[in-house]
Design an enzyme around this catalytic site. Structure first.
Site, short mmCIF file in Angstrom:
data_model
loop_
_atom_site.label_atom_id
_atom_site.label_comp_id
_atom_site.label_asym_id
_atom_site.label_seq_id
_atom_site.Cartn_x
_atom_site.Cartn_y
_atom_site.Cartn_z
N CYS A 2 -7.74 -4.30 6.86
CA CYS A 2 -8.88 -4.56 7.75
C CYS A 2 -8.49 -5.49 8.90
CB CYS A 2 -10.01 -5.22 6.97
SG CYS A 2 -10.49 -4.30 5.52
N ARG A 27 -2.93 -1.66 12.31
CA ARG A 27 -2.94 -2.20 10.95
C ARG A 27 -3.38 -1.15 9.93
NH1 ARG A 27 -3.46 -7.96 11.07
NH2 ARG A 27 -4.70 -8.00 9.18
N TRP A 74 -10.19 -0.86 6.03
CA TRP A 74 -9.28 -0.07 5.21
C TRP A 74 -9.86 -0.15 3.80
CZ3 TRP A 74 -5.77 -0.69 1.11
CH2 TRP A 74 -4.81 0.32 0.99
N ASN A 100 -12.17 -9.28 5.60
CA ASN A 100 -10.87 -8.68 5.31
C ASN A 100 -10.39 -9.30 4.00
OD1 ASN A 100 -8.19 -7.94 5.15
ND2 ASN A 100 -7.53 -9.07 6.97
N GLY A 101 -10.16 -8.47 2.99
CA GLY A 101 -9.69 -8.99 1.70
C GLY A 101 -10.42 -8.31 0.56
N GLU A 481 15.39 4.25 2.18
CA GLU A 481 14.62 3.94 3.39
C GLU A 481 14.36 5.20 4.21
OE1 GLU A 481 12.77 1.86 4.49
OE2 GLU A 481 12.72 2.12 6.65
N LYS A 485 10.69 6.67 5.22
CA LYS A 485 10.29 6.96 6.61
C LYS A 485 9.72 8.36 6.71
CE LYS A 485 10.07 4.04 7.88
NZ LYS A 485 10.27 2.73 7.45
N GLU A 488 6.28 8.81 4.63
CA GLU A 488 5.07 8.07 5.02
C GLU A 488 4.44 8.60 6.30
OE1 GLU A 488 5.46 3.88 6.01
OE2 GLU A 488 7.50 4.20 6.70
N HIS A 504 21.58 14.15 -13.13
CA HIS A 504 20.99 13.68 -14.40
C HIS A 504 19.50 14.00 -14.48
CE1 HIS A 504 24.69 11.77 -15.61
NE2 HIS A 504 24.79 11.25 -14.40
N LYS A 599 -0.54 -1.27 8.26
CA LYS A 599 0.69 -1.94 8.70
C LYS A 599 0.94 -3.20 7.91
CE LYS A 599 4.22 -2.67 11.38
NZ LYS A 599 5.41 -1.86 11.06
C1 AGP Z 1 7.35 0.82 5.90
O1 AGP Z 1 7.49 1.66 6.97
C2 AGP Z 1 6.02 0.24 5.67
N1 AGP Z 1 5.40 -0.24 6.83
C3 AGP Z 1 5.95 -0.69 4.46
O2 AGP Z 1 6.74 -0.20 3.43
C4 AGP Z 1 6.28 -2.17 4.70
O3 AGP Z 1 7.66 -2.35 4.88
C5 AGP Z 1 5.77 -2.99 3.49
O4 AGP Z 1 4.38 -2.83 3.40
C6 AGP Z 1 6.13 -4.44 3.59
O5 AGP Z 1 5.59 -5.03 4.73
P1 AGP Z 1 6.12 -6.42 5.26
O6 AGP Z 1 7.55 -6.22 5.64
O7 AGP Z 1 5.24 -6.73 6.43
O8 AGP Z 1 5.97 -7.40 4.14
#
Ligand code: AGP
Length: 604
Positions: A2, A27, A74, A100-101, A481, A485, A488, A504, A599
């Site tokens: 949020c 976000r 969110w 937010n929370g 990683e 990418k 997501e 395996h 984000k």
């Molecule tokens: C990756 O592309 C994401 N945005 C996500 O995995 C992110 O790295 C994770 O939520 C951790 O966020 P931070 O680095 O802000 O703690």
């Protein structure tokens, strides 16, 4: 997660709120809303499911008022819907609140205090605004008193902005674990979850500490602690310009941020070099790490992946054992710790709730900690003993790119400095300034070959339901990683595997045409990964090999410029980022704002 914005004292608060909400879009959110009121007593509450543009379309042409709050939601409690979107109002519509929370004890609060109230939606937030109303009505408290009493009862994480229609010259705010800032202007003030939301209005901000309650007027603010004692706090100037947060001629932030990476490498060299052009970090950090017998890296998502590369570098250069942990697991399932642990929190945003809950425990245990983050002044930075900054500039696309490479580069610097202090030969012999410059150049070469990656995305990833990245050692960490990418943003089910592990079990998933992308940068294990690629190819996989110059074969689809063996992740990840970007574009999805994702993940 949020996002909150608010304005008091400006003529056209709706316009500023909408602009602020748009800057918080990165976000992640699924609905949005705005409330504006003023001395003329006319008020506007408009909410919408979906994007801000849908909210904008619902706003009246003219909105008069001097005070307003806005929110991007969110969803956690209650489905994304107009009804559950914030702002929420009390039963009598007098109080208006954004949050937010997550309020953890909302069920208990409802049962204890609010049996006479008819709730409008399904959110935990609504409980809070009704509770404030309840205390004002039943105990004849002032709004501030009722707000304070409510804060003492609720449990969980929150950033709140509260407006009482009967006091249309003030916004009350409070926070606990969730981010919130006050921005100071001339005869106006603003509130926001992130300085970038209000950077067009002001560059001067004041932080709020957990459990403080702040009264915000147009020309003043008053901060009080949980007991009502006045708190004095200096403001600071945000090191952020409008340019930093605009994407210019780029179609998406993600592409801009991929392209930013060579510049970030050079910025890091500059930021961590002393007058003798030697890389350096604060002596207190060096002393704390030298005094430790084990390093624990705690992070989530992409940052966790960067942590694995960091483990390799730190162990090789410092000979100190390193463990890498998922923050969401570590907090509730803590391993037996070494006698003298040192903690490194990796977090682009510095606000990730999972990481923060671990840091809170680590602080209680009085262990030394370092946050490596892109956000100066963020919660993880403030609460850790030490901070090192990523100097990557704002990362706005949800998919992290330049923060990942910056994290690895900063960890390389830490490994080099600590290794040197320990007299480790590998650390003494590497000219890291030169090697990072070579990385920047190699990144530039790859970035200049975007059309190749665009074509490979089409050839290998079009129409596929799933895809696998494989590698060994550092290449395995990059595979994880690369797969994150891809999944997501393109929604292709992608997994990163240790190449040798495929046979395996996972090899059962290989069918005719399944894309398997191999990363090969290490000469010692190249032939093993090639064998694994052969195994899947025999079973029908469509293989794409990304290798490093020196270990390449003529048939490899992409050959990366050679860089120092310790730093290969910084280069091999770039084509993977581009493949994810183009695969997503080709599927017609929004690259920067993937579904369901936020984000900055500020709830556990
Ligand atoms: C990756 O592309 C994401 N945005 C996500 O995995 C992110 O790295 C994770 O939520 C951790 O966020 P931070 O680095 O802000 O703690």
């Amino acid at each position: 997660m949020c996002g909150i914005v608010g304005v008091i004292g400006k003529k056209n608060p709706a316009k500023i709120i909408i602009q602020g909400l748009e800057k918080l879009e990165y976000r992640g959110y699924d609905s949005a809303g705005i409330f504006v009121t003023g001395k003329n007593k006319q008020d506007y509450l408009v909410k919408s499911k979906g994007r801000i543009k849908e909210l904008k379309a619902k706003l009246p042409q003219e909105i008069n008022g001097e005070i307003g709050i806005g929110h991007t939601r969110w969803a956690t409690h209650g489905r994304p819907s107009e009804l559950n979107a914030h702002p929420h109002t009390s039963e009598d519509n007098r109080f208006v609140l954004v949050h937010n929370g997550v309020i953890q004890n909302f069920e208990e609060v409802k049962a204890k205090y609010l049996t006479n109230y008819t709730l409008k939606g399904d959110t935990d937030t609504e409980i809070v605004v009704q509770l404030i109303d309840h205390f004002v009505l039943t105990e004849k408290l002032t709004t501030k008193e009722a707000f304070r009493k409510t804060l003492a009862i609720i449990e969980g994480s929150y950033a709140f902005a509260l407006v009482d229609k009967e006091e249309p010259d003030v916004i009350y705010v409070a926070k606990n674990k969730s981010p919130l800032l006050i921005g100071l202007g001339k005869n106006f003030n603003v509130i926001c979850s992130d300085a970038m939301a209000m950077i067009e209005e002001t560059k001067r901000f004041v932080e709020i500490a957990d459990q403080e309650l702040v009264t915000v007027w147009a020309d003043a603010i008053q901060i009080e602690d949980a007991k009502g004692n006045l708190v004095r706090r200096e403001s600071y100037e945000a090191q952020l310009t409008l340019n930093d947060i605009e994407k210019g001629t780029y179609p998406y932030y993600m592409l801009k941020e991929i392209d930013d990476q060579p510049a970030v490498m050079r910025k890091l060299i500059q930021a961590y070099s002393n007058n003798q052009q030697e890389l350096t970090i604060s002596q207190e950090i060096v002393t704390d790490i030298l005094n430790s017998d084990r390093i624990y890296i705690v992070a989530c998502g992409t940052s966790w992946h960067a942590g694995w590369v960091g483990k390799q570098m730190l162990e090789q250069y410092t000979s100190t054992p390193v463990e890498v942990h998922l923050a969401s697991e570590f907090g509730y399932n803590m391993p037996i710790l070494a006698k003298k642990p040192f903690f490194i929190f990796l977090s682009q945003s510095g606000e990730t709730a999972d990481s923060r809950q671990v840091l809170v425990k680590i602080n209680e245990l009085t262990y030394p900690s370092l946050t490596i983050t892109n956000a100066a002044g963020s919660t993880l930075s403030r609460e850790a003993k030490h901070t090192l900054l990523l100097h990557a500039g704002p990362e706005i696309a949800v998919a992290s790119t330049k923060a990942y490479t910056a994290q690895i580069a900063v960890l390389a610097i830490v490994a080099k400095v600590i290794g040197e202090a320990k007299g480790n030969l590998k650390a003494l012999n590497i000219d890291l300034v030169h090697e990072l410059s070579m990385v920047a150049q190699a990144m530039e070469v790859l970035i200049s070959r975007k059309e190749v990656l665009e074509e490979y995305a089409q050839t290998y990833l079009e129409d596929t339901r799933n895809a696998f990245y494989i590698g060994r050692g550092i290449d395995y960490y990059v595979s994880m990683e690369a797969a994150l990418k891809l999944k997501e943003i393109s929604y292709i089910q992608a997994e990163g595997f240790a190449a040798g592990e495929l046979k395996h079990g996972t090899i059962a998933l290989i069918e005719e045409g399944t894309p398997v992308l191999g990363i090969i940068t290490d000469a010692n294990i190249a032939s093993h990964t090639r064998s694994n690629l052969q195994e899947v190819e025999t079973r029908g996989a469509h293989t794409l090999i990304i290798s490093m110059s020196g270990v390449e074969k003529a048939t490899d689809q992409l050959v990366l410029p050679k860089v120092h063996p310790m730093l290969t992740a910084l280069v091999s990840v770039v084509p993977c980022q581009l493949l994810a970007y183009y695969a997503t574009l080709q599927r017609g999805y929004d690259v920067d704002k993937p579904r369901n994702l936020a984000k900055s993940v500020t709830v556990e």
